[in-house]
Design an enzyme around this catalytic site. Structure first.
Site, mmCIF file in Angstrom:
data_model
loop_
_atom_site.group_PDB
_atom_site.id
_atom_site.type_symbol
_atom_site.label_atom_id
_atom_site.label_comp_id
_atom_site.label_asym_id
_atom_site.label_seq_id
_atom_site.Cartn_x
_atom_site.Cartn_y
_atom_site.Cartn_z
ATOM 1 N N HIS A 153 0.700 -1.338 0.008
ATOM 2 C CA HIS A 153 0.008 -0.097 0.017
ATOM 3 C C HIS A 153 0.767 1.310 -0.010
ATOM 4 O O HIS A 153 0.495 2.151 -0.498
ATOM 5 C CB HIS A 153 -1.031 0.048 0.987
ATOM 6 N N ASP A 154 1.969 1.200 0.692
ATOM 7 C CA ASP A 154 2.834 2.336 0.803
ATOM 8 C C ASP A 154 4.255 2.344 -0.265
ATOM 9 O O ASP A 154 5.020 3.268 0.086
ATOM 10 C CB ASP A 154 3.281 2.709 2.292
ATOM 11 N N LYS B 237 6.064 5.478 -1.437
ATOM 12 C CA LYS B 237 6.973 6.161 -0.677
ATOM 13 C C LYS B 237 8.500 6.292 -1.100
ATOM 14 O O LYS B 237 9.174 7.017 -0.640
ATOM 15 C CB LYS B 237 6.489 5.656 0.818
ATOM 16 N N HIS C 40 2.517 9.985 -3.112
ATOM 17 C CA HIS C 40 2.905 8.357 -2.793
ATOM 18 C C HIS C 40 1.850 7.434 -3.543
ATOM 19 O O HIS C 40 2.254 6.480 -4.001
ATOM 20 C CB HIS C 40 3.543 8.313 -1.343
ATOM 21 N N ASP D 248 -4.882 0.077 7.998
ATOM 22 C CA ASP D 248 -3.597 0.776 7.947
ATOM 23 C C ASP D 248 -3.808 1.793 8.912
ATOM 24 O O ASP D 248 -2.658 2.043 9.892
ATOM 25 C CB ASP D 248 -3.188 1.580 6.531
ATOM 26 N N HIS E 145 -5.944 3.545 -1.067
ATOM 27 C CA HIS E 145 -6.001 3.409 0.359
ATOM 28 C C HIS E 145 -6.426 4.600 1.247
ATOM 29 O O HIS E 145 -6.494 4.630 2.480
ATOM 30 C CB HIS E 145 -5.035 2.340 1.161
ATOM 31 N N HIS E 146 -6.101 5.832 0.636
ATOM 32 C CA HIS E 146 -6.269 7.046 1.198
ATOM 33 C C HIS E 146 -7.484 7.730 0.729
ATOM 34 O O HIS E 146 -7.722 9.175 1.181
ATOM 35 C CB HIS E 146 -5.033 8.019 0.950
#
Length: 514
Positions: free
Chosen positions: A372-373, A376, A401, A456, A427-428
């Protein structure tokens, strides 16, 4: 009154072996008790293929329907024509074939008044398998008719069972590289094998997962089983396979061998990657040499399927390890522990299961959520690891990101990586449309994004970061409930609350090292 059946020669029995197999069930339907008695007397001690005859009685068409509705194991109906009505037996015949939809039961029509149901007309108009005039029916003729009926029922049942199990095999074949489907495939094939050979379905396929030296111990488990052995799948074979057979199999260095004893078959086969499989088949019926080639072919094909599964699992585990290492590298760069992605993955798996997603979807989110990240990697360290609050400009860079992660993953055609791209991108996003990067809302946000977003945030709030202390569970859940319907999917919030004890067990099991 009824002296038919008792004036014939002595009948040679098909099989005088004492049987512990299920009997052949015969339903006698007649409104005169004397007919039931003399039929039982005429067929007393008769057995076929080691299975005795078991008689059930009905004195009317209605009683026959009640018995047939409650049981699915009746092989033959000896059916009188004239009972409550002059054509009651014909009505029962029609009911069996049409209303009960049973084409397997063999129907032998018996009548003492052939004028009420002429044989030629009945044979043409009704789906019966034999027609007997009681005045001409001797013990020998009844014996022949019943044994022929049982043999026909056996053959049709085997064909029907093969049809059912073939569907099972075909369905499982599409997913054979998943272990649970391999069990389905193998069990279906075992049923087919025993049906083809007319054997009682008591069989087990045993797999040795370790071929190290004997002193290190062998890991032996049942990978597929039917009949009496079915409950042992995944377990050690225990007493179902004689210890001498197991010991010989484990100690034997031959690539394969087969042994056919009167009531059991033992076939061993070793795959190219040195894993051994053992088929143990036990039957109360005599096993002939003719069955050997079919059984050996079956074991070889199943062994190859297991070998292919192991090779696929090796590839899959390598893929999963690469995903885990890549995700862990991102977490390390952002001064977070790799255990965060493990916890998020486990929580996502739990919520996906509780939400009712398919097994494939649960598997996908479990493996893909650690990505998910991944975006970054494109965020400068000075912004990524800033201990204080970001400036508006820094925050806009930080938000990129999501899109960066989706771009990194979107070119892959692998389902897991494609799922990772969806999760990285969404996811954000927030339930009310106030999230980023697109501003999706409600169910327009993919369920993978909604689940991962909640997992998360929950784990991040409960964990210590470079810019914050760890929140208590109570503080975390208070915020999540406050944001239910705005940030988070309300249904997922409820699932999280209902399964909070399991989530906390996950967090406790995969605690941060520092």
């Amino acid at each position: 009154m009824y002296d038919f059946l008792i004036d014939d020669v002595e009948i040679d029995q098909t099989d005088d072996t004492n049987s512990i197999s299920p009997p052949w069930n015969i339903l006698i339907v007649d409104d005169e008790q004397s007919v039931h008695d003399v039929t039982r007397f005429a067929l007393d001690d008769v057995s076929f293929e080691g299975r005795e005859l078991n008689f059930l009685s009905a004195l009317s068409g209605k009683e026959a329907k009640d018995i047939l509705s409650a049981r699915e194991d009746i092989a033959i109906v000896l059916l009188d024509v004239v009972m409550e009505t002059d054509t009651e037996g014909l009505k029962v015949t029609k009911w069996i074939r049409e209303d009960l939809s049973n084409s397997l039961i063999r129907i032998i029509l018996r009548t003492g008044q052939p004028g009420q149901a002429p044989e030629k007309q009945v044979i043409v108009d009704y789906d019966i398998n034999d027609y007997k005039n009681k005045t001409e029916l001797t013990s020998q003729k009844l014996f022949s008719s019943v044994i022929s009926g049982i043999r026909s029922y056996r053959d049709l049942s085997a064909l029907n069972q093969n049809r059912i199990e073939l569907k099972r095999v075909i369905k499982a074949s599409a997913h054979i590289f998943k272990e649970r489907y391999l069990h389905e495939f193998t069990n279906g094939a075992l049923f087919q094998l025993t049906s083809l050979l007319y054997l009682e379905p008591n069989a087990a396929l045993v797999n040795s997962t370790g071929i190290a030296a004997l002193e290190t111990g062998h890991k032996v488990k049942v990978v597929a089983a039917i009949g009496e052995y079915q409950s042992l799948v995944g377990e050690e074979p225990g007493d179902i396979i004689p210890k001498t057979v197991l010991d010989q199999w484990l100690d034997n260095t031959e690539s394969g061998y087969s042994i056919i004893n009167p009531n059991e078959v033992i076939v061993s086969f070793t795959t190219d990657d040195n894993h051994k499989s053992l088929l143990y088949l036990h039957s109360h019926k005599l096993i002939t040499e003719d069955a050997k080639n079919l059984i050996e072919l079956f074991v070889q094909n199943i062994a190859i399927a297991h070998e292919n599964l192991r090779l696929w699992q090796e590839v899959e585990e390598t893929q999963n390890e690469i995903i885990s290492m890549l995700s862990g590298a991102v977490e390390t760069r952002s001064k977070e522990t790799g255990n965060h992605i493990i916890r998020v993955s486990k929580i996502c798996e739990l919520l996906a299961q509780k939400y009712g997603l398919s097994d494939d979807e649960v598997y996908a989110i479990k493996l893909a959520s650690p990505l998910h990240d991944i975006g970054k990697v494109g965020i400068p360290d000075v912004i990524l690891n800033k201990p204080g609050k970001h400036t508006p400009e820094e925050w806009e860079i930080m938000k990129t990101h999501s899109e960066l992660g989706a771009q990194v993953l979107s070119d892959s055609k692998r389902p897991i990586i494609q799922s990772g791209a969806i999760i990285a991108m969404q996811h954000h996003e927030k339930w009310d449309g106030s999230g980023y990067p697109v501003g999706l809302s409600g169910t327009d946000i993919h369920i993978f994004g909604r689940i991962t977003g909640l997992a998360d945030v929950f784990d991040a709030l409960c964990s210590k970061r470079c810019y914050k202390h760890a929140w208590t569970v109570e503080e975390t859940m208070a915020l999540i409930h406050e944001q239910s319907g705005t940030h988070f999917d309300p249904d997922l919030v409820k699932l999280l609350q209902d399964n909070l004890s399991v989530v906390l067990e996950i967090q406790n099991q995969y605690q941060d090292k520092n």
